[in-house]
Write a protein that holds these residues in place. Structure first.
Motif, PDB file in Angstrom:
ATOM      1  N   THR B  91       0.863  -1.175   0.000  1.00 39.83           N
ATOM      2  CA  THR B  91       0.000   0.000   0.000  1.00 39.83           C
ATOM      3  C   THR B  91       0.909   1.237   0.000  1.00 39.83           C
ATOM      4  O   THR B  91       2.102   1.123   0.306  1.00 39.83           O
ATOM      5  N   HIS B 128      -4.150   3.324   2.062  1.00 50.06           N
ATOM      6  CA  HIS B 128      -4.202   1.900   2.404  1.00 50.06           C
ATOM      7  C   HIS B 128      -4.667   1.027   1.242  1.00 50.06           C
ATOM      8  O   HIS B 128      -5.101  -0.101   1.422  1.00 50.06           O
ATOM      9  N   GLU B 129      -4.559   1.575   0.043  1.00 47.63           N
ATOM     10  CA  GLU B 129      -4.857   0.783  -1.158  1.00 47.63           C
ATOM     11  C   GLU B 129      -3.541   0.273  -1.741  1.00 47.63           C
ATOM     12  O   GLU B 129      -2.499   0.936  -1.613  1.00 47.63           O
TER      13      GLU B 129
END
Lengths: 531, 246
Positions: B91, B128-129
């Motif tokens: 991420t 947080h991807e």
């Protein structure tokens, strides 16, 4: 610093496992099944098979030599990929990391990424062996020899990667050097095995040979010396060699002999491209050579084991273990060579998707070429090792039939998995061919193989017993197992075809990761959407 | 002087990619490196970032000789490559944490710096991807965050505007100006003449591995005797021989 540098790899692995619930469940299921299978097999009866206890020392010796060769070869592929092709090398070089630390980082990465599968398989095997009453000392000794072989193999691969890349920066020449090195390894290791284990000396235990006493010591010392040597060579030369390779990485010096395929139309297009993709991919070629080494080692051991015959239990054990091992071997070949087939198309896959070819035609074309290759090479290997094992004609024919249907099933499962878990955005081909996907496909194929082999074993067992209508029952079993296999191939083809149809589709939402990115890249390159 | 490059050359076999170039950059200065494709810009920048070893010459960054004291020199340097490699399965937050650890920043400060930069570059909601889901522009912004995380004194930027939309390009240009105002020296390679004209204080035109001319835009005009020309005409005039050759 090693932990810091390895953290992204560990996190990536974690994210790969837990990123998708489906992937996590499949992976955990396969790992669980595998470990349980191995522990059960080796604790319950395999150890008591006469051949295994008779050939304990030979198994240890073969294991050491075999693992050393495979460790060197696989580390060499991974070494060249990590040292010279990986983009994070430049990230490391631009960061405040010393060369000594860089060596440690690369060494641990190469060792861990190539050797963990060996331990993954051998740990439950060893546990099962000990649980079944086997000697712990034997396991400890074999384990320490294994670690030494892996360290020596990894060290040697770093030195070789630097040496060959420095001497022959053109990739094609480097492959030739690797090939020569492999030929040298094969011949020397086979010579070593055959010198120690001539038919006459089989009754003599290896412990009595003069070299045995110093064999372990030599391997330990070799590992330490190889490690020191590779560190010294790396620190002095890595940056220089890496810097000199920039223009070659652009591909200006890559020239290859064209490949022509004597077929017509779409089949020619697909088959020709498949062969080109394979033969022009160094990691695939080197892997094939590694498998060839494995086959020759297996064959050489078959010659030795073939001397033990006469007793029905031993003969049957040999035939079953042979069928089992060679099928698992082919499962690994399929997982490593066939599974990456779609991913290796890379971002140029849109050309195929947008062309007038159906997904069914595409997957069956790929299946045909791979089945033909594996059946012809594997068939020769199976037949020759069966003859070397002194199996009778009936068992050889049974084995060949079993081998053929398993190849058909494994190739289609690998292609299907390759389409479902496709990855077009690889950094270099080695990342796909040596990735987790290949590994899990191999394991899945092995599990299917174990199932079919166990069912098929009923055929020779029933054949050995006399009862009315025996031939009819045997024939029915042959037909039933063939039909089950055909169903598996068909089912896998359907799954694969529908996955191919999804290649070009953009998924809505943030987590339509791979396909959306693929679509974006293709669009930007071509100004037109694929499919 | 923040960066001093003397007689730098890079040879690949017989091919001379960079030929005996010398230039320097002061604190707070944006120095443009202008050239055609294949002129040697990226090779020079990769040598300055410590990725490639020069065949000849000397690079001094913040008083540290890059060949003799690479760790200290790299600690004060930030590098944004033209095609940044960002681990696709990490991420954005994890990647920046990794960079913070790599540069041995105090662990307590890292999260704060990451949040600041992610906010600054409008990546907070994507933190947080996985990076593989990022667009090109987002990756470029994340690579910039990574280069700025350890607060370098000297920033190397290779083709920063490629693939960015006008809004993203404008934001990046303003950011660079802001950093330079705060004392950061920036070496910016580009073949975009507008960018060079708009944000650089001085520039060098590199051609076939050699610096043809360097200075402020007006100095270059007067040195070349082409005072009436705009930057595009000037650049084409200076590099015209090669553009006509195959």
């Amino acid at each position: 610093m090693i932990l810091v540098a390895l953290k992204p790899k560990l996190l990536s692995t974690k994210n790969t496992f837990f990123g998708s619930k489906k992937q996590k469940n499949i992976s955990l299921f396969i790992i669980f099944i595998l470990i349980v299978t191995f522990i059960t097999l080796f604790s319950s009866g395999f150890r008591s098979v006469p051949i295994i206890s008779l050939l304990k020392e030979q198994i240890k010796f073969s294991l050491t030599v075999g693992i050393f060769i495979l460790a060197t070869v696989t580390s060499l592929i991974r070494g060249i990929s990590l040292l010279f092709l990986s983009a994070d090398t430049s990230l490391m070089l631009s960061s405040p990391v010393s060369r000594g630390e860089l060596f440690k980082i690369f060494f641990v990465q190469i060792l861990a990424s190539t050797q963990w599968t060996v331990w993954f398989f051998l740990a439950p095997l060893g546990l099962g062996f000990v649980a079944g009453g086997g000697s712990i000392n034997f396991i400890l000794e074999a384990g320490s020899l294994l670690i030494s072989s892996q360290i020596a193999g990894t060290s040697l691969s770093i030195v070789l990667a630097l040496l060959t890349t420095s001497l022959f920066p053109v990739v094609k020449l480097r492959e030739i050097v690797i090939l020569l090195f492999l030929v040298f390894l094969i011949t020397s290791s086979l010579a070593a095995i055959l010198m120690k284990l001539t038919p006459d000396s089989l009754s003599v235990s290896i412990e009595s040979m003069p070299t045995y006493e110093i064999e372990n010591f030599i391997i330990f010392i070799t590992a330490i010396l190889a490690l020191l040597l590779s560190r010294a060579v790396f620190i002095r030369n890595f940056h220089k060699v890496y810097s000199s390779l920039s223009d070659h990485r652009r591909g200006t010096t890559l020239t290859y002999v064209p490949i022509s395929v004597p077929l017509i139309g779409k089949t020619r297009a697909i088959v020709g491209k498949e062969l080109r993709l394979f033969l022009r991919n160094p990691s695939q070629v080197v892997q094939s050579l590694a498998f060839l080494v494995g086959m020759l080692l297996y064959l050489s051991q078959s010659v030795v084991v073939g001397r033990y015959s006469g007793e029905p239990v031993v003969d049957l054990s040999k035939a079953f273990i042979h069928a089992f091992l060679s099928s698992v071997f082919i499962a690994f070949v399929a997982g490593r060579l066939v599974f990456p087939s779609f991913s290796l198309e890379g971002q140029s896959i849109w050309m195929i998707i947008s062309s007038p070819i159906t997904s069914t035609k595409l997957i069956w074309s790929k299946w045909s070429i791979w089945t033909a290759i594996l059946l012809s090479i594997g068939g020769i290997f199976y037949l020759s090792s069966s003859l070397a094992l002194n199996l009778d004609l009936g068992m050889i024919l049974w084995g060949l039939w079993l081998f053929a249907i398993l190849v058909c099933v494994q190739v289609m499962i690998s292609l299907s998995f390759g389409a479902v878990f496709v990855r077009f955005d690889w950094e270099h081909p080695g990342a796909v061919t040596g990735g987790l996907g290949s590994f899990f496909t191999s394991i899945f194929c092995s599990i299917v193989t174990i199932g079919i082999v166990i069912i098929s074993v009923s055929i020779p067992l029933i054949s050995s017993v006399n009862f009315p209508n025996k031939n009819l029952v045997v024939l029915a079993l042959y037909i039933a197992i063939t039909l089950i296999s055909y169903w598996l191939v068909e089912k896998a083809a359907q799954v694969g075809s529908s996955a191919i149809e999804q290649f070009g589709e953009a998924k809505a939402g943030r987590l339509g990761l791979l396909r959306r990115k693929f679509l974006t890249k293709s669009t930007s390159l071509t100004q037109s959407k694929p499919n | 002087m923040l960066l001093s490059v003397s007689n730098l050359s890079k040879k690949y076999g017989d091919f001379l990619a960079v030929n005996d170039i010398s230039f320097s950059i002061k604190e707070g200065e944006i120095f443009g490196f202008l050239g055609l494709n294949g002129a040697g810009k990226t090779t020079t920048l990769r040598m300055l970032a410590g990725i490639l070893e020069p065949s000849e010459g000397e690079i001094i960054i913040g008083g540290h000789n890059l060949a003799l004291n690479p760790i200290e020199a790299k600690k004060i340097t930030g590098y944004i490559p033209d095609r940044p490699y960002l681990y696709p399965k990490l991420t954005g937050q994890e990647f920046l944490q990794f960079i913070g650890d790599l540069y041995e920043l105090p662990r307590k400060e890292i999260p704060e710096k990451i949040s600041f930069l992610l906010k600054e570059y409008s990546l907070t909601e994507w933190a947080h991807e996985l990076i593989e889901s990022y667009s090109h522009g987002m990756r470029q912004r994340l690579a910039t965050c990574a280069a700025l995380l350890h607060e370098p004194k000297f920033l190397i930027v290779d083709e920063p505007m490629v693939g960015l939309d006008p809004q993203g390009a404008r934001f990046l240009k303003n950011s660079f100006k802001e950093y330079a105002k705060n004392g950061m020296g920036i070496l910016l390679s580009t073949h975009s003449l507008n960018v060079a004209e708009e944000i650089t204080d001085r520039l060098a035109i590199i051609h076939k591995g050699k610096i043809l001319i360097q200075g402020t835009l007006s100095e270059i005009r007067s040195q070349s005797g082409k005072e009436g020309l705009n930057i595009e005409d000037l650049f084409l005039e200076l590099t015209s021989y090669d553009s006509r050759s195959p």
